[in-house]
Motif scaffolding. Sequence first.
Motif, mmCIF file in Angstrom:
data_model
loop_
_atom_site.group_PDB
_atom_site.id
_atom_site.type_symbol
_atom_site.label_atom_id
_atom_site.label_comp_id
_atom_site.label_asym_id
_atom_site.label_seq_id
_atom_site.Cartn_x
_atom_site.Cartn_y
_atom_site.Cartn_z
ATOM 1 N N LEU A 187 -75.104 132.989 47.728
ATOM 2 C CA LEU A 187 -74.535 134.140 47.033
ATOM 3 C C LEU A 187 -75.629 134.991 46.393
ATOM 4 N N LYS A 188 -76.621 134.357 45.792
ATOM 5 C CA LYS A 188 -77.721 135.128 45.222
ATOM 6 C C LYS A 188 -78.487 135.865 46.310
ATOM 7 N N ALA A 189 -78.727 135.190 47.430
ATOM 8 C CA ALA A 189 -79.457 135.834 48.518
ATOM 9 C C ALA A 189 -78.725 137.077 49.009
ATOM 10 N N ILE A 190 -77.403 136.979 49.147
ATOM 11 C CA ILE A 190 -76.615 138.112 49.633
ATOM 12 C C ILE A 190 -76.583 139.233 48.599
ATOM 13 N N VAL A 191 -76.292 138.886 47.351
ATOM 14 C CA VAL A 191 -76.188 139.891 46.288
ATOM 15 C C VAL A 191 -77.521 140.594 46.067
ATOM 16 N N ARG A 192 -78.626 139.864 46.268
ATOM 17 C CA ARG A 192 -79.938 140.461 46.033
ATOM 18 C C ARG A 192 -80.515 141.166 47.261
ATOM 19 N N GLY A 193 -79.702 141.300 48.300
ATOM 20 C CA GLY A 193 -80.063 142.197 49.383
ATOM 21 C C GLY A 193 -80.749 141.594 50.588
ATOM 22 N N PHE A 194 -80.740 140.283 50.719
ATOM 23 C CA PHE A 194 -81.360 139.658 51.888
ATOM 24 C C PHE A 194 -80.361 139.606 53.040
ATOM 25 N N LEU A 227 -68.913 132.901 39.254
ATOM 26 C CA LEU A 227 -68.724 133.995 38.299
ATOM 27 C C LEU A 227 -70.055 134.525 37.785
ATOM 28 N N TYR A 228 -71.030 133.641 37.637
ATOM 29 C CA TYR A 228 -72.371 134.055 37.204
ATOM 30 C C TYR A 228 -72.973 135.061 38.193
ATOM 31 N N VAL A 229 -72.888 134.743 39.487
ATOM 32 C CA VAL A 229 -73.455 135.649 40.493
ATOM 33 C C VAL A 229 -72.600 136.907 40.618
ATOM 34 N N TRP A 230 -71.290 136.772 40.459
ATOM 35 C CA TRP A 230 -70.406 137.945 40.513
ATOM 36 C C TRP A 230 -70.746 138.920 39.384
ATOM 37 N N LEU A 231 -71.001 138.387 38.200
ATOM 38 C CA LEU A 231 -71.380 139.238 37.072
ATOM 39 C C LEU A 231 -72.728 139.914 37.322
ATOM 40 N N GLU A 232 -73.657 139.171 37.924
ATOM 41 C CA GLU A 232 -74.943 139.784 38.269
ATOM 42 C C GLU A 232 -74.729 140.958 39.221
ATOM 43 N N LYS A 233 -73.894 140.762 40.206
ATOM 44 C CA LYS A 233 -73.635 141.807 41.193
ATOM 45 C C LYS A 233 -73.084 143.068 40.553
ATOM 46 N N ASP A 239 -80.910 145.129 38.999
ATOM 47 C CA ASP A 239 -82.211 144.719 38.456
ATOM 48 C C ASP A 239 -82.870 143.601 39.260
ATOM 49 N N TYR A 240 -82.060 142.771 39.935
ATOM 50 C CA TYR A 240 -82.607 141.627 40.658
ATOM 51 C C TYR A 240 -82.589 141.836 42.167
ATOM 52 N N HIS A 241 -82.219 143.036 42.598
ATOM 53 C CA HIS A 241 -82.162 143.326 44.026
ATOM 54 C C HIS A 241 -83.575 143.348 44.610
ATOM 55 N N ARG A 242 -83.708 142.904 45.847
ATOM 56 C CA ARG A 242 -85.026 142.803 46.476
ATOM 57 C C ARG A 242 -85.759 144.141 46.507
ATOM 58 N N SER A 243 -85.022 145.236 46.533
ATOM 59 C CA SER A 243 -85.650 146.558 46.591
ATOM 60 C C SER A 243 -86.465 146.867 45.352
ATOM 61 N N LYS A 244 -86.243 146.107 44.265
ATOM 62 C CA LYS A 244 -86.952 146.371 43.017
ATOM 63 C C LYS A 244 -88.323 145.706 42.952
ATOM 64 N N TYR A 245 -88.548 144.717 43.834
ATOM 65 C CA TYR A 245 -89.833 144.013 43.740
ATOM 66 C C TYR A 245 -90.552 143.807 45.063
ATOM 67 N N LEU A 246 -89.875 144.026 46.199
ATOM 68 C CA LEU A 246 -90.558 143.889 47.480
ATOM 69 C C LEU A 246 -91.216 145.212 47.844
ATOM 70 N N VAL A 247 -92.502 145.168 48.145
ATOM 71 C CA VAL A 247 -93.251 146.373 48.476
ATOM 72 C C VAL A 247 -93.043 146.704 49.949
ATOM 73 N N PRO A 248 -92.576 147.897 50.272
ATOM 74 C CA PRO A 248 -92.371 148.271 51.680
ATOM 75 C C PRO A 248 -93.681 148.188 52.459
#
Length: 255
Positions: A187-194, A227-233, A239-248
């Motif tokens: 769930l974290k992997a999906i929510v964070r954009g992987f 519910l923890y991951v749902w709230l993050e989403k 803030d935790y999405h991969r686009s915020k920390y992975l350098v293109p």
Amino acid sequence: MKLSVVIPAHNEEGCLYSTVSHLVSTLEAEGIRHEVVIINDNSTDQTPGICQTLADEFKTVRHVDNQPPNGFGFAVRRGLVEFRGDAVAIMMADASDDPKDLVKAYWKLQEGFDCVFGSRFNKNAVVVDYPWHKLVINRWANWFVDKLFRLHYNDVTNAFKVYRREVIEGIQPILSHHFNLTVELPLKAIVRGFSYAVIPMNWYNRKTGISKLKIKEMGSRYLFIVLYVWLEKHLSRGDYHRSKYLVPTKKKLNA
């Protein structure tokens, strides 16, 4: 690509040797560069000795003794610190997972996906001797998660999954102590954009030993993580999405 396989083992003396030896022979036959990391999770039977036997017999196998407290989540988390490959798979010590499915997942990962998830309930999957009461709870829980996150993935609670190293780095911190980790990671992997792919897989009920999953104890823990991951989403504003920390990756300029 080197594939690591993390196998948590708590009192699995009856099946650990056959599970690991079959896994290693399958990966070697396919020419897949690999390591198998057995996490001895505070076992009180002959599991530690079997771990050493396997490490002595197979050069790609090593084992780590986890520190108390024991628990599936604690053991897998230790494995996710210890693995050295470019990708990591989580498999069970009780031979419920089919090594051939790991081969399929490895090649699917090579297509460019960040994660590969197994489903026991897709077309062409084979499930043998699944306890009916666990099946009912499983189907209800996965329906709930699917509707909540709109995943179109029907087996989130299944442990068999493969992740690239950058996914494991990108879903920290991992909170789960027990089997709810099987839900937290995907769930974290999906929510964070992987990205992910789903493959049908085979599942066989254990022939020896005792299942460590205690449904009555785990219900609230599963719900907490969901519910923890749902709230993050919905509340973290990405803030935790991969686009915020992975350098293109920079494109090469034409000469």
